[in-house]
Design a protein around this motif. Structure first.
Motif, mmCIF file in Angstrom:
data_model
loop_
_atom_site.group_PDB
_atom_site.id
_atom_site.type_symbol
_atom_site.label_atom_id
_atom_site.label_comp_id
_atom_site.label_asym_id
_atom_site.label_seq_id
_atom_site.Cartn_x
_atom_site.Cartn_y
_atom_site.Cartn_z
ATOM 1 N N ASN A 48 13.183 44.124 -18.586
ATOM 2 C CA ASN A 48 11.875 44.514 -19.107
ATOM 3 C C ASN A 48 11.218 43.313 -19.766
ATOM 4 O OD1 ASN A 48 12.299 44.565 -22.177
ATOM 5 N ND2 ASN A 48 13.986 45.882 -21.490
ATOM 6 N N ASP A 49 9.947 43.447 -20.069
ATOM 7 C CA ASP A 49 9.185 42.287 -20.532
ATOM 8 C C ASP A 49 9.487 41.885 -21.973
ATOM 9 O OD1 ASP A 49 7.895 44.350 -21.827
ATOM 10 O OD2 ASP A 49 6.001 44.110 -20.760
ATOM 11 N N PHE A 50 10.339 42.643 -22.692
ATOM 12 C CA PHE A 50 10.802 42.168 -23.999
ATOM 13 C C PHE A 50 11.613 40.885 -23.831
ATOM 14 C CE2 PHE A 50 14.310 42.014 -27.087
ATOM 15 C CZ PHE A 50 13.592 41.900 -28.267
ATOM 16 N N PHE A 51 12.353 40.790 -22.752
ATOM 17 C CA PHE A 51 13.199 39.624 -22.518
ATOM 18 C C PHE A 51 12.422 38.460 -21.892
ATOM 19 C CE2 PHE A 51 16.042 43.364 -22.096
ATOM 20 C CZ PHE A 51 16.826 43.137 -23.210
ATOM 21 N N VAL A 52 11.181 38.701 -21.503
ATOM 22 C CA VAL A 52 10.347 37.652 -20.916
ATOM 23 C C VAL A 52 9.533 37.005 -22.024
ATOM 24 C CG1 VAL A 52 8.507 37.123 -19.278
ATOM 25 C CG2 VAL A 52 10.250 38.831 -18.704
ATOM 26 N N GLU A 53 9.701 35.712 -22.181
ATOM 27 C CA GLU A 53 9.005 34.981 -23.239
ATOM 28 C C GLU A 53 8.243 33.809 -22.653
ATOM 29 O OE1 GLU A 53 11.275 34.165 -26.798
ATOM 30 O OE2 GLU A 53 12.918 35.428 -26.061
ATOM 31 N N SER A 54 7.275 33.357 -23.404
ATOM 32 C CA SER A 54 6.483 32.209 -22.967
ATOM 33 C C SER A 54 7.330 30.939 -22.988
ATOM 34 C CB SER A 54 5.264 32.029 -23.875
ATOM 35 O OG SER A 54 4.602 30.809 -23.594
ATOM 36 N N GLY A 55 7.244 30.188 -21.898
ATOM 37 C CA GLY A 55 7.922 28.901 -21.830
ATOM 38 C C GLY A 55 6.996 27.730 -22.098
ATOM 39 N N ASP A 56 5.798 28.004 -22.645
ATOM 40 C CA ASP A 56 4.842 26.943 -22.945
ATOM 41 C C ASP A 56 5.391 26.027 -24.036
ATOM 42 O OD1 ASP A 56 3.428 28.558 -21.276
ATOM 43 O OD2 ASP A 56 1.783 28.966 -22.667
ATOM 44 N N TYR A 57 5.113 24.753 -23.908
ATOM 45 C CA TYR A 57 5.510 23.819 -24.969
ATOM 46 C C TYR A 57 4.677 22.555 -24.910
ATOM 47 C CZ TYR A 57 8.149 20.979 -21.553
ATOM 48 O OH TYR A 57 8.510 20.175 -20.485
ATOM 49 N N ILE A 58 4.607 21.874 -26.036
ATOM 50 C CA ILE A 58 4.013 20.535 -26.156
ATOM 51 C C ILE A 58 5.054 19.656 -26.833
ATOM 52 C CG2 ILE A 58 2.170 19.133 -27.141
ATOM 53 C CD1 ILE A 58 0.384 21.583 -27.100
ATOM 54 N N ARG A 59 5.270 18.486 -26.290
ATOM 55 C CA ARG A 59 6.352 17.639 -26.798
ATOM 56 C C ARG A 59 5.870 16.202 -26.948
ATOM 57 N NH1 ARG A 59 10.758 18.165 -22.952
ATOM 58 N NH2 ARG A 59 11.623 19.719 -24.365
ATOM 59 N N ILE A 60 6.270 15.582 -28.040
ATOM 60 C CA ILE A 60 6.167 14.122 -28.128
ATOM 61 C C ILE A 60 7.317 13.573 -27.299
ATOM 62 C CG2 ILE A 60 6.282 12.117 -29.631
ATOM 63 C CD1 ILE A 60 5.004 13.723 -31.811
ATOM 64 N N ARG A 61 6.994 13.099 -26.116
ATOM 65 C CA ARG A 61 8.026 12.669 -25.172
ATOM 66 C C ARG A 61 8.606 11.315 -25.549
ATOM 67 N NH1 ARG A 61 11.911 12.044 -22.918
ATOM 68 N NH2 ARG A 61 12.417 12.025 -20.717
ATOM 69 N N ASN A 62 7.747 10.432 -26.000
ATOM 70 C CA ASN A 62 8.227 9.079 -26.293
ATOM 71 C C ASN A 62 7.337 8.442 -27.349
ATOM 72 O OD1 ASN A 62 9.895 6.708 -25.718
ATOM 73 N ND2 ASN A 62 8.039 5.830 -24.846
ATOM 74 N N LEU A 63 7.984 7.835 -28.329
ATOM 75 C CA LEU A 63 7.282 7.116 -29.385
ATOM 76 C C LEU A 63 8.015 5.803 -29.599
ATOM 77 C CD1 LEU A 63 5.171 7.045 -31.710
ATOM 78 C CD2 LEU A 63 6.865 8.200 -33.121
ATOM 79 N N GLN A 64 7.305 4.686 -29.418
ATOM 80 C CA GLN A 64 7.971 3.392 -29.491
ATOM 81 C C GLN A 64 7.089 2.366 -30.193
ATOM 82 O OE1 GLN A 64 9.157 0.210 -26.166
ATOM 83 N NE2 GLN A 64 10.466 2.010 -26.070
ATOM 84 N N VAL A 65 7.711 1.593 -31.069
ATOM 85 C CA VAL A 65 7.042 0.482 -31.748
ATOM 86 C C VAL A 65 7.863 -0.772 -31.479
ATOM 87 C CG1 VAL A 65 6.271 -0.481 -33.942
ATOM 88 C CG2 VAL A 65 6.138 1.998 -33.535
ATOM 89 N N GLY A 66 7.196 -1.819 -30.959
ATOM 90 C CA GLY A 66 7.901 -3.045 -30.618
ATOM 91 C C GLY A 66 7.269 -4.263 -31.253
ATOM 92 N N TYR A 67 8.052 -5.328 -31.329
ATOM 93 C CA TYR A 67 7.564 -6.582 -31.911
ATOM 94 C C TYR A 67 8.147 -7.757 -31.142
ATOM 95 C CZ TYR A 67 6.799 -10.399 -35.232
ATOM 96 O OH TYR A 67 6.437 -11.581 -35.808
ATOM 97 N N ASN A 68 7.263 -8.641 -30.675
ATOM 98 C CA ASN A 68 7.679 -9.873 -30.017
ATOM 99 C C ASN A 68 7.717 -11.007 -31.041
ATOM 100 O OD1 ASN A 68 7.714 -9.486 -26.882
ATOM 101 N ND2 ASN A 68 5.898 -8.377 -27.598
ATOM 102 N N LEU A 69 8.868 -11.624 -31.182
ATOM 103 C CA LEU A 69 8.984 -12.734 -32.120
ATOM 104 C C LEU A 69 8.046 -13.866 -31.712
ATOM 105 C CD1 LEU A 69 11.529 -11.113 -32.899
ATOM 106 C CD2 LEU A 69 12.675 -13.297 -33.293
ATOM 107 N N PRO A 70 7.505 -14.592 -32.677
ATOM 108 C CA PRO A 70 6.589 -15.690 -32.364
ATOM 109 C C PRO A 70 7.203 -16.657 -31.347
ATOM 110 C CG PRO A 70 6.624 -15.279 -34.714
ATOM 111 C CD PRO A 70 7.709 -14.440 -34.126
ATOM 112 N N GLN A 71 6.358 -17.145 -30.427
ATOM 113 C CA GLN A 71 6.856 -17.960 -29.338
ATOM 114 C C GLN A 71 7.440 -19.271 -29.828
ATOM 115 O OE1 GLN A 71 6.709 -16.341 -26.442
ATOM 116 N NE2 GLN A 71 8.110 -17.888 -25.629
#
Length: 988
Positions: free
Chosen positions: A904-927
């Motif tokens: 029955n539809d009590f067991f049916v739930e929304s599978g909608d989602y929003i996700r932060i998939r990737n968060l990255q901070v980088g730094y290149n050392l001075p040449q």
């Protein structure tokens, strides 16, 4: 001998000194001639030598060159420059853009093509995008980056993500796409280190994928690994270490709440409410470590180039005792034997070892009562028998008792030879091999841990599977430009053989001393059992393609492939797979030259037919069983009997996909803003399904045949904005989304419906496939509230119900609740997927944020449906349950048994989602600092993958996959984790 050696050394030294005296250090900067922007990674080489280097992140370079030599500077999409040294120590260079090379080049089947000339729907993801995510599987890195591609991840170490391109293209067979790695067909990409990949192209429509014919019904994923380039050797290290943690952990009831629910359910004080609590998820879950390291080297000369790498991955599972270890190695070399002859090879080897866990451990943790202790006071495992609540396994005991190790090796190799002749012809032959070996050993000791976890005899089970395949392909390409016409014609042949062998053996009473003593011949020979099976299938194909361009604005692509597969009867073994694509570069028309809004406008349309070979081999052969029950005794003598146990359709045809694609590509504001929109209609015809035979026929399995037709129709859009605010600041924003509707359009049975092949939950079938609805739709009763009192029950169509039970909707108004009142209650096929990808850089800093999501999709919560006795409850159920009139009109009472468990539809739930998939901070050392250390580049970064997911589903993860006819049913999937990494990228 010593004199000769000494003389040789002196000669070499004199030559070196002479060369050194004629070389001088040269430094400078390479920039764009029109903008002055530095060109990062531009090649700077000494003409006629193998001496070379590349520019750094600021466009600077340093090289030792002859004072009278010449520097050759090259960069993608720019014209090469040759600059005499003339005894100068500083040479700054401005490169002009090459308008002919500005167009993006994408890999297509058996070749490459400029993006501007492509008439099909092809998405490309470059290495630059892949390395921005510290993923251990390259398919995971694609999530949210390609419109129309849905990826479902598993948190299990070493697991391959599930990928769907424009919906499910098959039903009975696998709906996975074809993976092609450097021309070799493979089943998945688990053996690849993402850092080894140059680019991934996804052929989404039938026009672009039809060159692969019968293999391309579910789309094609083309992977090109890195190849060496002429110049000085470059050594690169890319690695990260991190931790993985479960997010959105499912909260279960504690001991007091559980006792309250069980006592309510049974109507008696069955369990005391003052017992201590065991949080089973907290007990078995852990913060897991992950580390990944890769070292690569590349370089070469004009005649020989090479690329080599080695990688190591160690990933702990979030369940204690679970661990996955992978070693990869790759070697690629190209040889230019002459101006017209080139040969080369590419080999990839990978080895994995895994410490496994019980497959149902998440189920055990979900249902185990919290009143059971992990250990008793005497040190023994806690036992459900002591509390009179039923037979429940102790999850910790299961982990400790379970002893299984898996391992495997795989080698994927490809060697080729290429000859150019008569100026316009190129002949290429290639041979690919794929060899894989997988093994496992499982040992269950003689032990008695709890009342339900015991074994009177030890059991050793071992298995081994081997897969081998070879692929031989030959192509002849003709490329010619004459006047306003450009034509590229391709003819090819392909032959492939696949073999699979598998055996599993078991025996009792093997004494365990160490892993080295686990052999089947050490057990009781009377208990020895062995099962073995195998498979072999072949393909033979002929194909051709014509790419034609007129006046650089009218485009035509026509493809035809003629495929044969041994998986089908000899009478229906061959099939044609044609396609045609048309393109119109409107921007090149004269009437567009005076407008200033559009920088690019291309219209394209395509049609094609694809095939599907992802079905069991030889399913047209009648299987015969020699079961002992079929024997007969005559005159005291036993005569063995045989019986046909499965019926096959008298005719079996190819499962064919026909697809139409309409697309438009646009560019604005000097192409800083680009957009690409596609509409498609993909229809799977003669889909192979299996019908369940009537029980009295004595048949097992299914009656398979071409019984259905279904359709995926949708819209895709990709919008990108890239801009440079200044010399120091650049940024980009990308948005992609796709809408897809799946619908069954025809079924060749009397009642137009299939129930077969669907996953039962608690003994119930919860999925259905029928005309007018999505494939594998959820099927059951609609809940119309909760019975509040006996009067409501008496006045309803459910006279056997009780207050607190579900009230089901009487859809046909006959005052009887039965099968005729069931209807579609959910759709597991994602209707909308999207991704937002952003990047920002300021001087040496860079920042990446990727967001990904899915909506208009349902999940059948099979975990809630598991109610055989006194299983535990989620906290959500405890807080919202019905406890008396007026307390709830959606959640039932704790007596979740009987008809309450019907689908029955009590067991049916929304599978909608929003996700932060990737968060990255980088730094290149001075040449300047990096150069002093003898390096070309040094970058550090911190990375978070899946740190936050917003969803309403009552489970660990809303990502629930499965085969098309029974997808989206959650039976305690291995949840996806959040991963936090620290990484380093160094180039020498």
């Amino acid at each position: 001998m010593k004199k000769n050696c000494l003389l040789l050394v002196m000669c070499l030294l004199m030559v070196h000194l002479a060369f050194a005296q004629n070389t001088i250090p040269v430094q400078g900067r390479v920039v764009d001639a029109s903008t002055g922007q530095p060109l990062i990674g531009a090649g700077v080489a000494v003409q006629g030598t193998s001496i070379g280097t590349q520019t750094d992140v600021n466009g600077n370079y340093t090289i030792n060159a002859p004072a009278d030599g010449t520097l050759v500077i090259s960069y993608i999409a720019y014209q090469n420059a040759q600059v005499p040294v003339n005894n100068r120590n500083t040479i700054n260079i401005e490169l002009q853009q090459d308008t002919e090379a500005l167009e993006e080049v994408v890999v297509v089947g058996y070749g490459v093509q400029e993006k501007r000339d492509v008439t099909g729907s092809i998405a490309s993801v470059t290495n630059e995008e892949l390395v921005k995510q510290a993923s251990q599987n390259p398919v995971s890195s694609l999530q949210g980056k390609v419109a129309g591609v849905t990826i479902t991840n598993s948190g299990a170490p070493g697991a391959s993500p599930q990928i769907r391109i424009r919906g499910a293209g098959s039903a009975l067979g696998s709906a996975d796409p074809l993976y092609v790695v450097d021309g070799t067909f493979v089943d998945n990409l688990s053996f690849l280190n993402p850092a080894d990949i140059e680019s991934i192209e996804i052929l989404k429509d039938a026009s672009s994928a039809a060159i692969y014919g019968v293999r391309a019904a579910n789309g094609v994923v083309l992977v090109t690994t890195k190849r060496g380039k002429a110049g000085d050797s470059r050594v690169n290290y890319n690695g990260f270490v991190g931790v993985q943690r479960v997010t959105n952990a499912l909260e279960m009831t504690d001991a007091q709440e559980y006792a309250t629910l069980i006592n309510e359910k049974n109507g008696t004080e069955l369990i005391p409410t003052d017992l201590p609590t065991t949080d089973w998820y907290d007990q078995i879950l852990r913060t897991a470590l992950i580390q990944n390291h890769q070292v690569s080297a590349s370089g070469g000369s004009e005649k020989i180039t090479y690329s080599a790498s080695a990688g190591y991955l160690n990933q702990e599972g979030i369940i204690e005792g679970n661990e996955y270890e992978r070693i990869t190695a790759r070697l690629q070399t190209d040889f230019e034997l002459s101006e017209n002859v080139k040969v080369g090879y590419n080999g990839i080897f990978y080895n994995y070892n895994s410490l496994d866990i019980p497959g149902d451990i998440f189920y055990q943790a979900f249902v185990a009562p919290p009143i059971i202790p992990v250990f008793k006071a005497n040190g023994n495992y806690g036992d459900s028998f002591d509390f009179n609540v039923g037979n429940f396994a102790n999850p910790q005991a299961s982990i400790d008792w379970f002893k299984q190790e898996s391992s495997g090796q795989q080698f994927i190799g490809n060697a080729f030879g290429e000859v150019e002749f008569l100026n316009n012809f190129t002949f290429r032959t290639s041979l690919g091999v794929n060899y894989g070996l997988n093994e496992f050993t499982n040992y269950r000791s003689q032990d008695s841990l709890t009342s339900v976890q015991y074994a009177s005899r030890s059991l050793l089970t071992q298995g081994r599977s081997k897969r081998t395949s070879w692929l031989w392909e030959n192509t002849l390409t003709y490329d010619k430009v004459f006047g306003e016409h450009e034509i590229t014609a391709l003819l090819g042949t392909s032959a492939q053989e696949n073999k699979f062998e598998n055996f599993v053996g078991s025996v009792n009473d093997v004494e365990f001393n160490s892993d080295a003593n686990l052999y089947l011949d050490l057990g009781d020979p009377e208990t020895f059992l062995i099962e073995a099976d195998g498979d072999r299938f072949t393909f033979l194909s002929y194909f051709g393609r014509i790419n034609y361009t007129f006046r650089d604005k009218y485009l035509l692509t026509a493809t035809l492939r003629y495929d044969a597969s041994s998986k089908f009867p000899s009478s229906d073994r061959w099939e044609y797979f044609p396609s045609v694509g048309l393109g119109w570069r409107v921007i090149e028309e004269e009437f567009m030259q005076d407008q200033t809004i559009l920088d690019n406008l291309k219209l394209r349309a395509s049609w094609g037919r694809l095939g599907n070979n992802n079905i069991p081999s030889s399913i047209f052969i009648l299987p015969v069983s020699t079961d002992a029950r079929y024997g007969s005794i005559f005159n005291g003598v036993l005569y063995p009997g045989r019986n046909i146990t499965q019926v096959v359709s008298p005719t079996l045809y190819w499962e064919v996909v026909e697809e139409v694609d309409l697309g438009v590509e646009m560019g604005f504001l000097n192409n800083r803003l680009t957009a690409e929109i596609d509409w498609y209609n993909k229809e799977t015809k003669d889909a192979i399904f299996g019908l369940t035979p009537l029980g009295y026929l004595g048949l097992t399995g299914e009656i398979r045949g071409n019984y259905a037709t279904f359709r995926n129709r949708g819209l895709e859009a990709v919008v990108n904005w890239t801009d440079d605010i200044s010399d120091d600041i650049t940024y980009n924003i990308g948005l992609n989304f796709a809408v897809n509707k799946n619908e069954v359009t025809g079924i060749a049975t009397g009642n137009n419906v299939f129930f077969n092949g669907n996953l039962p939950v608690g003994g119930y079938q919860v999925s259905i496939t029928r005309i007018g609805d999505p494939i594998g739709a959820f099927y059951g009763y609609e809940v119309d509230g909760i019975f509040q009192n006996e009067q409501e029950v008496a006045a309803s169509a459910q006279p056997n119900a009780r207050p607190g039970d579900f009230r089901y909707r009487d859809l046909n108004d006959d005052n009887i609740i039965d099968e005729r009142d069931k209807t579609i209650i959910g759709d597991p096929n994602p209707g909308f997927v999207f991704g937002i990808n952003t990047g920002f850089s300021y001087r040496n800093f860079d920042f990446v944020l990727d967001i990904q999501g899915v909506s208009d999709v349902d999940i059948y919560n099979g975990n809630r449906n598991v109610r055989y006795g006194n299983e535990n409850f989620s906290q959500d159920f405890f807080d919202n349950r019905w406890t008396g009139p007026g307390t709830s009109n959606f959640y039932p009472s704790a007596s979740l048994i009987g008809s309450n468990l019907d689908p029955n539809d009590f067991f049916v739930e929304s599978g909608d989602y929003i996700r932060i998939r990737n968060l990255q901070v980088g730094y290149n050392l001075p040449q300047s600092l990096v150069n002093n250390w003898g390096m070309q580049n040094f970058r550090i970064y911190v990375n978070a993958q899946n740190p936050i997911t917003w969803f309403d589903y009552n489970g660990f993860s809303p990502e629930v996959g499965g085969v098309p006819v029974s997808q989206g049913i959650d039976r305690n999937v291995y949840p996806l984790s959040a991963t936090y990494n620290f990484g380093v990228n160094v180039t020498f």
